[in-house]
Design a protein around this motif. Structure first.
Motif, PDB file in Angstrom:
ATOM      1  N   GLU A   1       0.818  -1.209   0.000  1.00 24.30           N
ATOM      2  CA  GLU A   1       0.000   0.000   0.000  1.00 24.30           C
ATOM      3  C   GLU A   1       0.855   1.264   0.000  1.00 24.30           C
ATOM      4  O   GLU A   1       0.458   2.300  -0.527  1.00 24.30           O
ATOM      5  CB  GLU A   1      -0.946  -0.021   1.192  1.00 24.30           C
ATOM      6  CG  GLU A   1      -1.958  -1.172   1.098  1.00 24.30           C
ATOM      7  CD  GLU A   1      -2.954  -1.164   2.237  1.00 24.30           C
ATOM      8  OE1 GLU A   1      -2.611  -0.608   3.305  1.00 24.30           O
ATOM      9  OE2 GLU A   1      -4.059  -1.714   2.063  1.00 24.30           O
ATOM     10  N   GLN A   2       2.041   1.191   0.577  1.00 23.59           N
ATOM     11  CA  GLN A   2       2.909   2.369   0.617  1.00 23.59           C
ATOM     12  C   GLN A   2       3.517   2.686  -0.742  1.00 23.59           C
ATOM     13  O   GLN A   2       3.686   3.853  -1.093  1.00 23.59           O
ATOM     14  CB  GLN A   2       4.026   2.156   1.647  1.00 23.59           C
ATOM     15  CG  GLN A   2       3.541   2.121   3.085  1.00 23.59           C
ATOM     16  CD  GLN A   2       4.624   1.694   4.059  1.00 23.59           C
ATOM     17  OE1 GLN A   2       5.763   1.408   3.654  1.00 23.59           O
ATOM     18  NE2 GLN A   2       4.305   1.636   5.331  1.00 23.59           N
ATOM     19  N   ALA A   3       3.863   1.651  -1.520  1.00 26.87           N
ATOM     20  CA  ALA A   3       4.639   1.882  -2.747  1.00 26.87           C
ATOM     21  C   ALA A   3       3.935   1.470  -4.030  1.00 26.87           C
ATOM     22  O   ALA A   3       4.266   1.994  -5.096  1.00 26.87           O
ATOM     23  CB  ALA A   3       5.970   1.134  -2.649  1.00 26.87           C
ATOM     24  N   LEU A   4       2.973   0.544  -3.957  1.00 24.97           N
ATOM     25  CA  LEU A   4       2.438  -0.026  -5.193  1.00 24.97           C
ATOM     26  C   LEU A   4       0.937   0.175  -5.394  1.00 24.97           C
ATOM     27  O   LEU A   4       0.392  -0.233  -6.419  1.00 24.97           O
ATOM     28  CB  LEU A   4       2.751  -1.530  -5.234  1.00 24.97           C
ATOM     29  CG  LEU A   4       4.234  -1.902  -5.246  1.00 24.97           C
ATOM     30  CD1 LEU A   4       4.392  -3.413  -5.159  1.00 24.97           C
ATOM     31  CD2 LEU A   4       4.923  -1.351  -6.490  1.00 24.97           C
ATOM     32  N   LEU A   5       0.271   0.793  -4.447  1.00 23.52           N
ATOM     33  CA  LEU A   5      -1.178   0.958  -4.544  1.00 23.52           C
ATOM     34  C   LEU A   5      -1.578   1.737  -5.790  1.00 23.52           C
ATOM     35  O   LEU A   5      -2.599   1.454  -6.421  1.00 23.52           O
ATOM     36  CB  LEU A   5      -1.715   1.659  -3.288  1.00 23.52           C
ATOM     37  CG  LEU A   5      -3.234   1.637  -3.097  1.00 23.52           C
ATOM     38  CD1 LEU A   5      -3.743   0.210  -2.998  1.00 23.52           C
ATOM     39  CD2 LEU A   5      -3.621   2.433  -1.848  1.00 23.52           C
ATOM     40  N   HIS A   6      -0.769   2.721  -6.173  1.00 26.06           N
ATOM     41  CA  HIS A   6      -1.065   3.544  -7.353  1.00 26.06           C
ATOM     42  C   HIS A   6      -0.022   3.349  -8.454  1.00 26.06           C
ATOM     43  O   HIS A   6       0.125   4.205  -9.332  1.00 26.06           O
ATOM     44  CB  HIS A   6      -1.142   5.017  -6.951  1.00 26.06           C
ATOM     45  CG  HIS A   6      -2.151   5.295  -5.872  1.00 26.06           C
ATOM     46  ND1 HIS A   6      -3.506   5.176  -6.083  1.00 26.06           N
ATOM     47  CD2 HIS A   6      -1.987   5.653  -4.569  1.00 26.06           C
ATOM     48  CE1 HIS A   6      -4.152   5.469  -4.959  1.00 26.06           C
ATOM     49  NE2 HIS A   6      -3.252   5.764  -4.021  1.00 26.06           N
ATOM     50  N   ALA A   7       0.687   2.253  -8.418  1.00 21.99           N
ATOM     51  CA  ALA A   7       1.701   1.978  -9.439  1.00 21.99           C
ATOM     52  C   ALA A   7       1.047   1.506 -10.727  1.00 21.99           C
ATOM     53  O   ALA A   7      -0.015   0.861 -10.718  1.00 21.99           O
ATOM     54  CB  ALA A   7       2.676   0.920  -8.933  1.00 21.99           C
ATOM     55  N   ASN A   8       1.681   1.826 -11.853  1.00 17.63           N
ATOM     56  CA  ASN A   8       1.165   1.449 -13.160  1.00 17.63           C
ATOM     57  C   ASN A   8       2.273   0.866 -14.033  1.00 17.63           C
ATOM     58  O   ASN A   8       3.470   1.042 -13.753  1.00 17.63           O
ATOM     59  CB  ASN A   8       0.548   2.660 -13.869  1.00 17.63           C
ATOM     60  CG  ASN A   8      -0.699   3.165 -13.180  1.00 17.63           C
ATOM     61  OD1 ASN A   8      -1.716   2.485 -13.143  1.00 17.63           O
ATOM     62  ND2 ASN A   8      -0.619   4.368 -12.615  1.00 17.63           N
ATOM     63  N   LYS A   9       1.871   0.194 -15.070  1.00 18.41           N
ATOM     64  CA  LYS A   9       2.810  -0.375 -16.031  1.00 18.41           C
ATOM     65  C   LYS A   9       3.780   0.705 -16.515  1.00 18.41           C
ATOM     66  O   LYS A   9       3.366   1.808 -16.859  1.00 18.41           O
ATOM     67  CB  LYS A   9       2.044  -0.963 -17.220  1.00 18.41           C
ATOM     68  CG  LYS A   9       2.919  -1.519 -18.324  1.00 18.41           C
ATOM     69  CD  LYS A   9       2.077  -2.073 -19.462  1.00 18.41           C
ATOM     70  CE  LYS A   9       2.952  -2.607 -20.592  1.00 18.41           C
ATOM     71  NZ  LYS A   9       2.137  -3.149 -21.711  1.00 18.41           N
ATOM     72  N   GLY A  10       5.059   0.388 -16.518  1.00 14.61           N
ATOM     73  CA  GLY A  10       6.081   1.316 -16.994  1.00 14.61           C
ATOM     74  C   GLY A  10       6.737   2.133 -15.902  1.00 14.61           C
ATOM     75  O   GLY A  10       7.792   2.741 -16.131  1.00 14.61           O
ATOM     76  N   ASP A  11       6.135   2.180 -14.694  1.00 12.89           N
ATOM     77  CA  ASP A  11       6.749   2.921 -13.592  1.00 12.89           C
ATOM     78  C   ASP A  11       8.120   2.326 -13.244  1.00 12.89           C
ATOM     79  O   ASP A  11       8.350   1.121 -13.408  1.00 12.89           O
ATOM     80  CB  ASP A  11       5.859   2.883 -12.347  1.00 12.89           C
ATOM     81  CG  ASP A  11       4.644   3.800 -12.469  1.00 12.89           C
ATOM     82  OD1 ASP A  11       4.635   4.651 -13.377  1.00 12.89           O
ATOM     83  OD2 ASP A  11       3.714   3.642 -11.661  1.00 12.89           O
ATOM     84  N   ILE A  12       8.998   3.184 -12.752  1.00  9.47           N
ATOM     85  CA  ILE A  12      10.315   2.730 -12.307  1.00  9.47           C
ATOM     86  C   ILE A  12      10.220   2.272 -10.857  1.00  9.47           C
ATOM     87  O   ILE A  12       9.672   2.981 -10.008  1.00  9.47           O
ATOM     88  CB  ILE A  12      11.353   3.859 -12.443  1.00  9.47           C
ATOM     89  CG1 ILE A  12      11.506   4.264 -13.918  1.00  9.47           C
ATOM     90  CG2 ILE A  12      12.696   3.422 -11.877  1.00  9.47           C
ATOM     91  CD1 ILE A  12      12.332   5.510 -14.117  1.00  9.47           C
ATOM     92  N   ILE A  13      10.741   1.088 -10.590  1.00 11.82           N
ATOM     93  CA  ILE A  13      10.683   0.520  -9.243  1.00 11.82           C
ATOM     94  C   ILE A  13      12.093   0.196  -8.756  1.00 11.82           C
ATOM     95  O   ILE A  13      12.877  -0.441  -9.455  1.00 11.82           O
ATOM     96  CB  ILE A  13       9.838  -0.769  -9.207  1.00 11.82           C
ATOM     97  CG1 ILE A  13       8.398  -0.487  -9.650  1.00 11.82           C
ATOM     98  CG2 ILE A  13       9.853  -1.393  -7.816  1.00 11.82           C
ATOM     99  CD1 ILE A  13       7.607   0.402  -8.714  1.00 11.82           C
TER     100      ILE A  13
END
Length: 232
Positions: free
Chosen positions: A79-91
């Motif tokens: 929830e802290q890092a990936l809740l609003h993550a989308n394809k192509g984001d840098i992780i």
């Protein structure tokens, strides 16, 4: 000698060893976040792509290779890092090797072994130079074997076991897990490992995570530097 024999030869109770994986790359798909019950815990499995370039001396051109890493993330990290993550984001993530296999809706699919994350940070979409690093201490469980490739390059292959002391967020307890992986070393490192390594020896490995070309995509450690410590 078997894996259990090699471990017992070194120590009755395996002592904890280092296993640190650092990856920086792009999300292949938007995370599918699920929740476990009792206690309610967020969990997801992502695929991170990292690319590396090298100079092909035979053609004097640069070539690029992309690796796809399956990563398990659970607990507050989701929830802290990936809740609003989308394809192509840098992780950017840090974690350790695991025996867990990735979940797939396709029961006939085969996947490489998974990385279990204990730190995740998201950045906006864009280009970045990838990071693919592993640092681990381990125990040799097979005699290193030196071979010559079709390109007349030395490669040594062996298997190691890593006894990791990790915290299970779901069980809320510390535990030790043993993970076995193949290692590949090239050039002078290959000669050094083959000439000096033996079953039961401890070693420190600096390298990167790679995957075989076959259908199983088995994960192995491509060692850049190997430090050997003979068994006593």
């Amino acid at each position: 000698m078997s894996l259990s024999d090699a471990v017992s030869k070194h120590s009755v109770t395996p002592k904890p060893q280092l296993c640190a994986v650092t990856l920086l790359g792009n999300l292949v798909a938007t995370p599918d976040i699920r929740y476990k019950a009792n206690p309610a815990t967020a969990i997801t499995e992502i695929v991170l792509a990292t690319s590396s370039k090298w100079l092909d001396k035979s053609t004097n051109t640069y070539k690029e290779w992309t690796s796809y890493h399956h990563v398990k993330v659970e607990g507050d990290l989701v929830e802290q890092a990936l809740l609003h993550a989308n394809k192509g984001d840098i992780i950017l993530l840090h974690g350790y090797l695991s025996n867990i296999k990735p979940v797939s809706s396709n029961t006939t699919a085969t996947h490489q072994d998974i990385v279990h994350a204990n730190f995740v940070q998201k950045f906006p979409k864009g280009y970045t130079q990838a990071i693919n690093q592993i640092h681990c201490s381990a125990l040799l469980t097979s005699k290193p074997k030196l071979m010559l490739t079709e390109q007349n390059k030395n490669i040594t292959q062996a298997t190691v076991v890593i006894n990791q002391h990790i915290y299970d967020t779901y069980k809320q307890a510390w535990q030790t897990i043993s993970v076995e992986r193949a290692i590949h070393a090239w050039g002078k490192q290959a000669e050094y490992l083959a000439e000096n390594g033996d079953i039961g020896d401890e070693l420190m490995i600096e390298g990167r995570l790679s995957y075989t070309n076959g259908a199983s995509k088995d994960q192995f450690i491509e060692a850049k530097n190997v430090h050997l410590f003979a068994s006593t």
